[in-house]
Design an enzyme around this catalytic site. Structure first.
Site, PDB file in Angstrom:
ATOM      1  NE  ARG A 154      43.229 -59.379 -66.446  1.00 41.05           N
ATOM      2  CZ  ARG A 154      44.176 -59.029 -67.511  1.00 41.05           C
ATOM      3  NH1 ARG A 154      42.945 -57.662 -67.547  1.00 41.05           N
ATOM      4  NH2 ARG A 154      44.665 -59.443 -68.164  1.00 41.05           N
TER       5      ARG A 154
ATOM      6  CE1 TYR B 286      36.656 -62.185 -41.098  1.00 39.83           C
ATOM      7  CE2 TYR B 286      37.826 -61.359 -42.966  1.00 39.83           C
ATOM      8  CZ  TYR B 286      37.835 -62.110 -42.053  1.00 39.83           C
ATOM      9  OH  TYR B 286      38.490 -62.904 -42.666  1.00 39.83           O
TER      10      TYR B 286
ATOM     11  CG  ASP C 115      31.027 -56.214 -45.595  1.00 34.79           C
ATOM     12  OD1 ASP C 115      30.335 -56.939 -45.597  1.00 34.79           O
ATOM     13  OD2 ASP C 115      32.345 -56.474 -44.907  1.00 34.79           O
TER      14      ASP C 115
ATOM     15  CE  LYS D 164      32.289 -65.460 -44.628  1.00 32.74           C
ATOM     16  NZ  LYS D 164      32.826 -64.805 -45.279  1.00 32.74           N
TER      17      LYS D 164
HETATM   18  O1  P1T Z   1      36.616 -64.411 -46.211  1.00 34.52           O
HETATM   19  P1  P1T Z   1      36.365 -63.543 -47.890  1.00 34.52           P
HETATM   20  O2  P1T Z   1      35.557 -63.669 -48.950  1.00 34.52           O
HETATM   21  O3  P1T Z   1      37.438 -62.862 -48.255  1.00 34.52           O
HETATM   22  O4  P1T Z   1      35.357 -62.225 -46.935  1.00 34.52           O
HETATM   23  C1  P1T Z   1      35.729 -60.992 -46.109  1.00 34.52           C
HETATM   24  C2  P1T Z   1      34.453 -60.694 -45.410  1.00 34.52           C
HETATM   25  C3  P1T Z   1      34.579 -59.455 -45.692  1.00 34.52           C
HETATM   26  N1  P1T Z   1      33.184 -58.656 -45.052  1.00 34.52           N
HETATM   27  C4  P1T Z   1      32.397 -59.605 -43.802  1.00 34.52           C
HETATM   28  C5  P1T Z   1      31.523 -58.652 -42.365  1.00 34.52           C
HETATM   29  C6  P1T Z   1      33.060 -60.697 -43.110  1.00 34.52           C
HETATM   30  O5  P1T Z   1      32.916 -61.914 -42.186  1.00 34.52           O
HETATM   31  C7  P1T Z   1      34.184 -61.192 -43.943  1.00 34.52           C
HETATM   32  C8  P1T Z   1      34.838 -62.889 -43.937  1.00 34.52           C
HETATM   33  N2  P1T Z   1      34.199 -63.283 -42.997  1.00 34.52           N
HETATM   34  C9  P1T Z   1      34.907 -64.488 -42.047  1.00 34.52           C
HETATM   35  C10 P1T Z   1      35.357 -65.591 -42.614  1.00 34.52           C
HETATM   36  C11 P1T Z   1      34.275 -64.881 -40.948  1.00 34.52           C
HETATM   37  O6  P1T Z   1      34.012 -66.033 -40.195  1.00 34.52           O
HETATM   38  O7  P1T Z   1      33.564 -63.667 -40.013  1.00 34.52           O
END
Ligand code: P1T
Length: 379
Positions: free
Chosen positions: A46, A98, A170, A195
């Site tokens: 961890r 988001y 972000d 992403k």
């Molecule tokens: O899904 P995750 O890895 O937990 O990430 C969250 C997140 C954080 N910041 C941004 C700008 C994001 O777009 C996202 C997740 N977004 C999607 C799943 C989407 O389809 O927009």
């Protein structure tokens, strides 16, 4: 070292025991200690894992930070970053983020005594107007998901620095290939590595990149204390994905520009949100701050029925949440990614029932355009 060289090599020395060129997946929960208190820097997985460490060093180098810490999702990375704060602190947030970020702030972190104000961060004056004595962090998404507005990074960074608050960006929508917020004054950069960084739609993860040693130390402490770590296998996948980040982003950018131009000329579409179009309200800012405009586009079809016809008639583009993969994904923010944002707020921001978002992949762009043209013809 140039960006694409760093993407392939930073943090990734050949394995010291075997010479393996690729950092192995260290699938272990613990490490033997030679004697009490005498170990090789790895005690428990961890806390430290060599596969994760290689990825963390790589992303820190790409963003120009001093350290990076990887998490089990983008949301876990954002949650851990907010734990730098304490009850009573106030955060100024981009009004369009988001939906999951908004949900975390409003329905989870408020219960722990944090307060949030949502403002249009395209102008630093709006951030200034929302400022309070308790403001300890500004949290920007840029471009915003899904409306693609561009924050006044430099103006807001100056404000945050003067008032000793942290500026968190972000950077999920652009990746460090197109924007490195620390170079423009941010203290912390976050990604959903799910992403563009991973880029192949086969892993969920997140990262927090820090530029200050006190933050790096505290995020490392929180990563271990809270424990939402990225697995060794996901660390391997993302490290592999990043090796092609530069070439992928160039193609996403090229295809994004072409698809945006096609949509912009289509008579059935009322508005296209893409920073690469000259009429985008922050087009000049995007040209100055970014090294391209990327592959994220939103467009207004005018009604839920029209949006539904497009989404139901695409064949190549996959109707799915998420973005940043090599394949083109298409989605409906109002009912999918931003369903947790109240409807009146969605409408105020432009996240209407007729809005469609597209994450342009790196397939042959003529095939993507033909698919959209065909689906739009159904309208
Ligand atoms: O899904 P995750 O890895 O937990 O990430 C969250 C997140 C954080 N910041 C941004 C700008 C994001 O777009 C996202 C997740 N977004 C999607 C799943 C989407 O389809 O927009």
């Amino acid at each position: 070292m140039a960006f694409s060289t760093k993407a392939i090599h930073a943090g990734q020395d050949p394995d010291p025991t075997t010479g393996a060129v690729i950092v192995p997946i260290y699938q272990t929960s613990t490490y033997v200690q030679e004697s009490l208190g005498n170990h090789r820097g790895f005690e428990y997985a961890r806390t430290q894992n060599p596969t994760r460490l290689a990825l963390e060093r790589n992303i820190a180098a790409l963003e120009g930070g001093i350290a990076a810490h990887c998490f089990a999702s983008g949301m876990a990375a954002i949650d851990t970053t907010l734990k730098l704060l304490k009850a009573g602190d106030h955060v100024i947030v981009s009004d369009n983020t988001y939906g999951g970020t908004y949900r975390l702030f409003e329905r989870v972190l408020r219960q722990f005594g944090l307060d949030f104000s949502y403002v249009d961060t395209t102008t630093a004056a709006n951030v200034d107007a929302a400022w309070r004595d308790e403001t300890k962090m500004v949290f920007l998404e840029t471009p915003t998901n899904p409306i693609m507005t561009i924050a006044d990074l430099e103006g807001i960074a100056t404000l945050a620095r003067q008032r000793e608050a942290r500026l968190v960006v972000d950077n999920t929508f652009l990746s460090p290939y197109l924007l490195r917020p620390i170079e423009w004054g941010a203290d912390i950069v976050i990604h959903s590595t799910t992403k563009y960084l991973n880029g192949h739609s086969d892993s969920v993860g997140g990262v927090v990149v820090t530029s200050r040693s006190d933050d790096a130390e505290r995020i490392g402490f929180l990563q271990n204390a809270v424990g939402a770590i990225l697995s060794p296998f996901d660390s391997f996948l993302i490290t592999r994905g990043i090796k092609t980040l530069a070439v992928r982003m160039r193609q996403h950018d090229e295809n994004g520009r072409r698809v945006a131009a096609f949509l912009d000329e289509h008579p059935g579409i009322l508005h296209v949100h893409y920073p690469g179009l000259p009429q985008h309200p922050q087009h000049e800012r995007a040209r100055r701050l970014f090294e391209g405009f990327g592959g994220m586009i939103a467009f207004e079809t005018g009604s839920l029925a029209a949006a539904r016809r497009v989404l139901d008639n695409v064949k190549l583009c996959a109707l799915a949440e998420s973005l940043g993969g090599v394949e083109t994904l298409i989605s409906h923010p109002a009912t999918m990614t931003h369903a947790s944002v109240p409807p009146e707020q969605r409408n105020r921001l432009g996240i209407t029932d007729g809005l469609v978002r597209i994450s342009v992949g790196i397939e042959d762009v003529e095939d993507i355009i033909a698919d959209l043209d065909n689906a739009l013809g159904a309208n």
